[in-house]
Write a protein that holds these residues in place. Structure first.
Motif, short mmCIF file in Angstrom:
data_model
loop_
_atom_site.label_atom_id
_atom_site.label_comp_id
_atom_site.label_asym_id
_atom_site.label_seq_id
_atom_site.Cartn_x
_atom_site.Cartn_y
_atom_site.Cartn_z
N SER A 205 -18.54 -49.60 67.35
CA SER A 205 -19.63 -49.81 66.39
C SER A 205 -19.86 -51.30 66.14
O SER A 205 -21.00 -51.77 66.13
CB SER A 205 -19.32 -49.12 65.06
N LEU B 96 -27.49 -57.79 67.73
CA LEU B 96 -27.89 -58.89 66.85
C LEU B 96 -27.65 -60.25 67.49
O LEU B 96 -27.90 -61.29 66.88
CB LEU B 96 -27.11 -58.83 65.52
N PHE C 282 -20.55 -68.08 58.28
CA PHE C 282 -20.66 -66.61 58.20
C PHE C 282 -22.05 -66.18 57.75
O PHE C 282 -22.59 -65.20 58.22
CB PHE C 282 -19.58 -66.11 57.23
N THR C 283 -22.64 -66.95 56.82
CA THR C 283 -23.93 -66.55 56.26
C THR C 283 -25.11 -67.21 56.96
O THR C 283 -26.24 -67.10 56.52
CB THR C 283 -23.99 -66.89 54.76
N ALA D 17 -27.90 -63.47 61.22
CA ALA D 17 -27.35 -62.16 61.59
C ALA D 17 -26.37 -62.32 62.74
O ALA D 17 -25.32 -61.67 62.80
CB ALA D 17 -28.48 -61.22 61.98
N SER E 197 -22.99 -63.56 61.41
CA SER E 197 -22.26 -62.51 60.70
C SER E 197 -21.62 -61.55 61.69
O SER E 197 -20.45 -61.19 61.58
CB SER E 197 -23.20 -61.73 59.79
N ALA F 263 -17.29 -45.17 62.23
CA ALA F 263 -18.67 -45.66 62.21
C ALA F 263 -19.12 -45.87 60.77
O ALA F 263 -19.79 -46.86 60.45
CB ALA F 263 -19.59 -44.68 62.92
N VAL G 63 -17.47 -49.00 59.35
CA VAL G 63 -18.14 -50.21 59.82
C VAL G 63 -19.46 -50.41 59.06
O VAL G 63 -19.74 -51.50 58.54
CB VAL G 63 -18.38 -50.15 61.33
N PHE H 197 -18.82 -51.45 55.63
CA PHE H 197 -18.34 -52.83 55.57
C PHE H 197 -19.48 -53.82 55.73
O PHE H 197 -19.54 -54.85 55.03
CB PHE H 197 -17.28 -53.07 56.65
N PHE H 198 -20.41 -53.53 56.63
CA PHE H 198 -21.58 -54.40 56.79
C PHE H 198 -22.36 -54.50 55.48
O PHE H 198 -22.76 -55.58 55.04
CB PHE H 198 -22.52 -53.86 57.88
N ALA I 139 -20.45 -56.54 52.99
CA ALA I 139 -20.54 -57.97 53.28
C ALA I 139 -21.93 -58.49 52.95
O ALA I 139 -22.09 -59.59 52.41
CB ALA I 139 -20.19 -58.23 54.74
N PHE J 231 -20.95 -60.66 50.08
CA PHE J 231 -20.44 -61.89 50.65
C PHE J 231 -21.48 -62.63 51.50
O PHE J 231 -21.14 -63.49 52.31
CB PHE J 231 -19.16 -61.62 51.45
N GLY J 232 -22.74 -62.28 51.33
CA GLY J 232 -23.81 -63.11 51.89
C GLY J 232 -24.03 -63.03 53.38
O GLY J 232 -24.65 -63.93 53.95
N SER J 233 -23.56 -62.00 54.07
CA SER J 233 -23.85 -61.90 55.50
C SER J 233 -25.26 -61.31 55.69
O SER J 233 -25.94 -61.01 54.71
CB SER J 233 -22.82 -61.01 56.19
N ASN J 234 -25.68 -61.17 56.94
CA ASN J 234 -27.09 -60.84 57.19
C ASN J 234 -27.30 -59.72 58.19
O ASN J 234 -28.18 -59.79 59.03
CB ASN J 234 -27.82 -62.08 57.73
N PHE J 235 -26.47 -58.68 58.12
CA PHE J 235 -26.61 -57.63 59.12
C PHE J 235 -27.93 -56.89 59.02
O PHE J 235 -28.53 -56.52 60.02
CB PHE J 235 -25.46 -56.62 58.99
N ILE K 211 -29.99 -50.56 62.38
CA ILE K 211 -28.56 -50.45 62.71
C ILE K 211 -27.84 -49.61 61.67
O ILE K 211 -27.00 -48.78 62.00
CB ILE K 211 -27.94 -51.86 62.82
N LEU L 275 -25.76 -46.26 62.57
CA LEU L 275 -24.33 -46.12 62.26
C LEU L 275 -24.11 -45.01 61.25
O LEU L 275 -23.18 -44.21 61.37
CB LEU L 275 -23.75 -47.44 61.74
#
Lengths: 209, 113, 630
Positions: free
Chosen positions: A43, A51, A134-135, A138, A141, C211, C214, C217-218, C221, C225-229, C240, C244
Motif C-alpha cells: 500500500s 505520487l 516532510f511537508t 505529496a 510525504s 491497507a 496505511v 496513517f496517511f 499525518a 503532521f502536515g503531510s500532503n497525501f 488514493i 486504500l
C-alpha cells in the motif's frame, strides 16, 4: 518446557526452533505477520509510485535529480551482508554453538546500525540541504513514509535482536529462546526483501526518471 | 500446550553426518549471497552505464524479483520441506504477493489522473 | 489464574483483577461479547435517533451537524466495534473447543488484541464529550474529512488505528491456532465450518487491515503532521484514500459475513439433525469468497470516474461472487431438506436468515451492474441493500448463535418463549424498516441527508421505516432482558444442551474447566461428537492421551498496560495540530509506557504453569461431582 534441560551438540534437535509447540506457533506466527506486512508495504509503495514527482504547481525537485546512487549502494551492501550474517547465526544455532550465534547476531546488529545511520544522514541531507522536508509536497510525504516505514522496521528489528542478545547472554541456547532467535532472523531477512524493492524502484528507477 | 520434547542423543555417525550436512548447506547459502551481491552490482551498473530505460526498467525489476525469491526460499527457508506447515505458509505468502500486485496495478492505473 | 481456586467464591476485587489479567480464551470471548453488545446498544441508539429524525419531513429532532455525527458513528461503531467483537467473542469462545485445543496459540496476544480494541473503541467514543464526533461518514472520504473542523476525524483515525491493531493481532492469532493446534485426527477437511470460516476471515483480516492502517496513517499525518497525501494543491490525490479504504473495506464486509455463514452452518445441521450437505463445496465456496473479496473493491467507486474498462472488470468480478454464495445458500437449503427439523430459537433465526440474506445478495448483484449503479449510487437503495446483508446476515447470525452457544459460554440457557418473541419483533421490524427503503431509493431519496421536504411521496414510507426501527429496538431490549434473566436461572451442568450437537464443543460438559479438555480428544472423522454418540460412547470423546499434567499459560496485566500507553499517546497526537506544548511529551510518555511494558514482557520468561494430574481430577470433581466428567 524446562529451561534447565541441558543440551549437548549431540542431543540438540535438528529443528530446535520448531521442536516445541510454542516454537511451531512462533514460526507460523512470524510468517503470517510478514504476510500482513507485505500488504502494508504494498500500500505504501503503490502510493509512493502514484505520487512520485507530484507536488504544488511549479515544484522544481524531481526524483531523477534528487536521488544519488552512491549512498543507496552502500546501504544496500550493508543490509544484504547483514542478511548473510544472520544466516551464519542460524547455522551456528543448528550446531548448538551459542557463542557463534551471539557473535553473528551482534555483527548483524552492527551492520543494521550502519544502515540506519546512513539512512538518517540521507534524510538529514534531503531535509536540510535540499529543502525537501516532510511537508514539502505529496512526493516528499510519500517518500519519507515509504523509506521511513522500512527504517522503522529496521529499528524494531535492531531492538528485538539486541534484546535477545542481552537477555540470553548468560544462559545459552535452549528450546525456549531458539524459536525467538529464529523468528527474529526471518523478520530481518524480510526487511532485506523490502529493501531490494526500495533500492530498485525508488532509487534506481527514480534516477532514471 | 504441548508436551516436552524428549532429549535424544544422536549417534556419532548421525552427528557427523548432520554437521557436514549443515556445513554444505551453509556453503550453498554463501553462494546464494554471492549471486545476490552480483545481481545488485549488475542492477546499479546498468543504471550507471546509461542504457535505454526500456531495457533497464524490466531488467532491474527482474533482478529484484530473482533476488527476492532467493531470499525467501534460501535465507528464509520457505523451500525447506521439513519445516512445519511450510505449504500453508507458501500459500499465504504468494497470496499476499498477489494482493500486493493488485494494489500496485490499481494505484498505478486507476487513480483518475 | 490459579489452578485450584475453582469452586471457591472469589471476592469482587479478585474477580475483577482476574478479568483484567486473564489470557483464557473463554473469558476473553465473553469480554468481547459484552463489549460488542455495549457498542451494539450505543450504535443502535444512534440508529433510532436517525430514524426518529427522518420519521417526518422537515424534522428538527437533531441538528444537521449532529445528524452527520450520528450517521458516522452509527456506521463506524456497528462495523468495527459491534459486529466484529461480537463475532470475535464467538470465535474465541468456540473455535479452540471445536478443534480440541487447550487455548489459542498466543494467549498473551489474544488479551492484547482485546484491550487494544476496547481502548480504541473507548477513545473513539470520547469524541462525543470532547468537542464533537467524526462527521464524514464511516468511509471518511479524504476530500471531505480533511476539511472537517474540530477533532472528530482525529478521534476516528486514532481510535480505529488502535482497535485495528488489536484486530490484526487477533487475526494472526486465530490463523496460527487453527493451523498448529488442532487435536490429533482433526485434519483440515474435518474441521467444522465455523472453524473454517474463522480461518478464512482471519486470513482476510491479515491481508486487508494493513491497507486500512496505511490509509489511516496517511490521514493522521495529513491532519496532524502536515503531510500532503490527499491535498491536491500540494500534489496529493484523494482517490488514493478511496482505493486504500475500499481495498480494506470490501474484504471487511466478508470478514463480517463469513463467520456468520459459519455460525449458520453449525446451527442448521444440528436442528435439521442431518449432516451438513456438501461440506467440501462449502469449504471451497468459503475460500473462493475470501479470494474474490479482494478483487472487487472498486465496485464501491463506479461513479468516481475510473473509466469503462475498470468498471467492467470490477462489475464482472463482483457478479462472480454470487456463484460461491449461491452454492452456500443451496447447501443450507439441501441440509434442511429431508431433515427431521426442530424449530428452536437458533433454528428460526437460521430460517429467517436464508430469505433475508438472499434478498440482500440479489440487490447487491443489481448494483454490480455499473450503469445501473450510476442510478442507485448514494440513494436509499444502497442503504436498504447493505442493511439487508448486515442485519439479515450478520446480526441474525449473532442473535441466533447467542441462543445456540449460551449454554457453552455461560452454563445457562436463554428463555425459549421470550426468544421467539424477540425473533418475531426483530424480524418484522427489520423488514419493515429496510424493505421499504428500496423503494425510497428508487424514488430518488438520497442517503446521508438529515431531512427532506414534504409531499415528494417519501413521507409515508419514511414513517413506516421508522416504526420498524422502533420494533427492532424493542426486540433488542427484550433480548438483553432475556440475557439478564438467564443469570437468575439454574446452572445447566450438562453436555450437549440441544441433544443433537455434532462437533467437539458439545462433547465437553459445562461449565467448561479452564483447561478445556482434561485429555486431548482423538478426532475420528467429520462431526466427531456425532460419531462417538452414534457408537454409544458415554464419554463423548475418544482420548488421544492418558490423564496427565496440563501446561497452561500465565495471566498478565501487561496487555492492558500496553494498550493504555497507546491510549495516552493518542491524546498527544490528537492535540498536536492545536500547537499545545504538551502534545509531543504526551506522545513520548504513552509510547514509552507501551515500549517499557514490551521490554518487561521480553525480559521476564513466561513459561506458563503446570496443572498436575491430581489437580485436574480435583477440578473435575468440584465441577461435576464425584466421578468427574463422565
Amino acid at each position: 518446557m524446562d529451561l534447565n534441560t541441558k543440551f549437548t551438540p549431540k542431543s540438540w534437535p535438528d529443528h530446535a526452533e520448531q521442536a516445541t509447540l510454542e516454537g511451531k506457533n512462533k514460526f507460523v506466527g512470524i510468517w503470517i505477520f510478514i504476510c500482513s506486512d507485505i500488504v502494508l508495504f504494498a500500500s505504501v509503495f503503490a502510493t509512493y509510485l502514484s505520487l512520485k514527482d507530484s507536488g504544488p504547481a511549479g515544484m522544481d525537485i524531481k526524483a531523477s535529480e534528487l536521488f544519488g546512487l552512491e549512498l543507496a549502494f552502500v546501504m544496500t551492501m550493508l543490509l544484504l551482508t547483514s542478511s548473510l550474517t544472520s544466516v551464519y547465526a542460524m547455522y551456528h544455532m543448528k550446531n548448538y554453538n551459542f557463542k557463534g550465534v551471539q557473535l553473528w547476531m551482534g555483527i548483524t546488529v552492527l551492520l543494521g546500525l550502519g544502515f540506519l545511520g546512513l539512512e538518517i544522514y540521507e534524510f538529514y541531507e534531503y531535509t536540510v540541504h535540499e529543502g525537501f522536508g516532510f511537508t514539502h509536497s505529496a512526493f516528499s510525504s510519500a517518500f519519507y513514509v515509504l523509506v521511513g516505514t522500512h527504517g522503522l522496521h529496521v529499528i524494531i528489528g535492531l531492538v528485538w535482536i539486541t534484546g535477545l542478545i542481552i537477555r540470553n547472554a548468560k544462559r545459552g541456547l535452549n528450546l525456549y529462546n531458539a524459536p525467538k532467535y529464529f523468528a527474529s532472523s526471518i523478520y530481518w531477512h524480510f526487511i532485506d526483501v523490502i529493501w531490494v524493492f526500495i533500492f530498485t524502484v525508488v532509487y534506481l528507477m527514480g534516477v532514471l526518471g | 500446550m504441548g508436551h516436552d520434547t524428549h532429549v535424544q542423543e544422536k549417534s556419532q555417525v548421525q552427528y557427523d553426518y548432520d554437521r557436514k550436512h549443515n556445513a554444505v548447506h551453509m556453503r550453498h547459502q554463501v553462494v546464494n549471497f554471492a549471486i545476490m551481491i552480483f545481481f545488485t552490482f549488475l542492477a546499479f551498473a546498468v543504471v550507471v552505464a546509461d542504457f535505454s530505460p526500456y531495457f533497464i526498467k524490466p531488467f532491474i525489476l527482474l533482478l529484484a524479483g530473482v533476488q527476492v525469491v532467493l531470499q525467501l526460499y534460501s535465507f528464509m527457508h520457505m523451500g525447506e520441506k521439513k519445516a512445519v506447515h511450510i505449504g500453508f505458509i507458501n500459500t499465504f505468502v504468494w497470496m499476499g504477493a498477489l494482493i500486493a500486485f493488485t494494489i500496485f496495478l490499481a494505484l498505478l492505473t486507476i487513480v483518475w489522473w | 489464574m490459579s489452578s485450584v481456586a475453582i469452586g471457591k467464591e472469589k471476592g469482587f476485587g479478585a474477580t475483577f483483577w482476574d478479568y483484567l489479567t486473564t489470557v483464557d480464551h473463554k473469558k476473553l470471548g465473553n469480554m468481547y461479547f459484552f463489549a460488542g453488545l455495549l457498542f451494539f446498544a450505543i450504535a443502535g441508539l444512534e440508529a433510532l435517533m436517525i430514524r426518529i429524525q427522518l420519521m417526518v419531513p422537515n424534522n428538527d429532532f437533531v441538528s444537521a451537524g449532529f445528524y452527520n455525527e450520528l450517521l458516522t458513528m452509527h456506521g463506524t461503531t456497528m462495523l468495527f466495534l459491534a459486529a466484529m467483537p461480537l463475532l470475535f467473542g464467538f470465535m474465541n469462545a468456540i473455535v479452540p473447543l471445536q478443534i480440541g485445543a487447550r487455548d489459542v496459540a498466543f494467549p498473551f496476544l489474544n488479551s492484547l488484541g482485546f484491550w487494544l480494541f476496547f481502548l480504541g473503541a473507548i477513545f473513539l467514543h470520547l469524541s462525543f464529550f470532547m468537542g464533537g464526533a467524526p462527521d464524514a461518514g464511516w468511509t471518511s472520504y479524504a476530500s471531505l474529512s480533511l476539511y472537517s473542523p474540530g477533532h472528530g476525524i482525529d478521534f476516528y483515525v486514532l481510535g480505529l488505528q488502535i482497535s485495528g491493531a488489536g484486530t490484526l493481532i487477533s487475526g494472526i492469532n486465530f490463523i496460527v491456532t487453527i493451523v498448529t493446534m488442532r487435536a490429533p485426527g482433526m485434519t483440515f477437511m474435518r474441521m467444522p465450518l465455523f472453524t473454517w470460516t474463522t480461518l478464512i476471515t482471519s486470513a482476510l483480516i491479515v491481508f486487508a487491515f494493513p491497507a486500512l492502517t496505511v490509509a489511516l496513517f496517511f490521514m493522521l499525518a495529513d491532519r496532524m503532521f502536515g503531510s500532503n497525501f490527499f491535498d491536491h494543491t500540494m500534489g496529493g490525490n484523494t482517490v488514493i484514500w478511496e482505493h486504500l479504504f475500499w481495498i480494506f473495506g470490501h474484504p471487511e464486509v466478508y470478514i463480517l459475513i463469513l463467520p456468520a455463514f459459519g455460525l449458520f452452518s453449525e446451527i442448521i445441521p444440528v436442528f435439521a439433525r442431518k449432516r451438513l450437505f456438501g461440506y467440501s463445496s462449502m469449504v471451497f465456496a468459503t475460500i473462493l469468497i475470501g479470494f474474490l473479496g479482494f478483487m472487487v473493491w472498486a465496485h464501491h467507486m463506479f461513479t468516481t470516474g475510473l473509466g469503462p474498462t475498470a468498471n467492467a472488470i470490477f462489475a464482472v468480478s463482483t457478479m462472480a461472487i454470487a456463484v460461491p454464495t449461491g452454492m452456500k445458500v443451496f447447501n443450507w437449503i439441501l441440509t434442511i431438506w429431508g431433515g427431521s427439523i426442530k424449530v428452536t430459537v437458533p433454528m428460526i433465526y437460521a430460517l429467517g436468515f436464508i430469505p433475508s440474506f438472499v434478498a440482500g445478495g440479489v440487490t447487491g448483484v443489481m448494483q454490480a451492474v455499473a450503469p445501473l449503479d450510476y442510478q442507485l449510487h448514494d440513494s436509499y437503495f444502497i442503504v436498504a441493500h447493505f442493511h439487508y446483508v448486515i442485519v439479515g446476515g450478520i446480526i441474525l447470525a449473532i442473535f441466533g448463535a447467542a441462543h445456540f452457544y449460551w449454554p457453552i459460554m455461560f452454563n445457562r440457557a436463554l428463555n425459549e418463549k421470550l426468544g421467539f418473541v424477540v425473533f418475531w419483533l426483530f424480524f418484522i421490524g427489520f423488514h419493515m424498516t429496510f424493505f421499504i427503503q428500496h423503494f425510497l431509493g428508487l424514488m430518488g431519496m438520497p442517503r446521508r441527508v438529515f431531512t427532506y421536504q414534504a409531499d415528494q411521496g417519501w413521507d409515508l414510507f419514511n414513517f413506516i421505516s421508522s416504526i420498524g426501527a422502533l420494533l427492532m429496538g424493542v426486540g433488542v431490549i427484550l433480548l438483553v432482558v432475556n440475557m439478564f434473566l438467564s443469570i437468575k436461572s439454574k446452572p445447566l451442568n450438562t453436555r450437549d444442551y440441544w441433544n443433537d450437537g455434532r462437533t467437539l464443543e458439545w462433547a465437553i460438559k459445562t461449565p467448561v474447566p479452564f483447561y478445556n479438555f482434561k485429555q486431548t480428544p482423538l478426532v475420528r472423522g467429520y462431526d466427531p461428537y456425532w460419531i462417538e454418540k452414534s457408537e454409544g460412547n458415554k464419554e463423548g470423546m475418544t482420548f488421544a492421551e492418558p490423564i496427565g499434567e496440563i501446561h497452561m499459560p500465565n495471566g498478565s496485566i501487561l496487555p492492558l498496560v500496553m494498550s493504555i500507553g497507546l491510549f495516552i499517546a493518542s491524546f498527544g497526537a490528537l492535540y498536536h495540530p492545536d500547537g499545545v506544548s504538551w502534545s509531543i511529551p504526551v506522545i513520548i510518555l504513552g509510547l514509552g509506557i507501551t515500549v517499557a511494558s514490551m521490554i518487561v514482557r521480553s525480559f521476564k520468561d513466561d513459561l506458563g504453569f503446570h496443572v498436575s494430574k491430581e489437580e485436574v481430577i480435583a477440578t473435575e470433581e468440584s465441577l461435576y461431582g464425584k466421578g468427574g466428567n463422565k
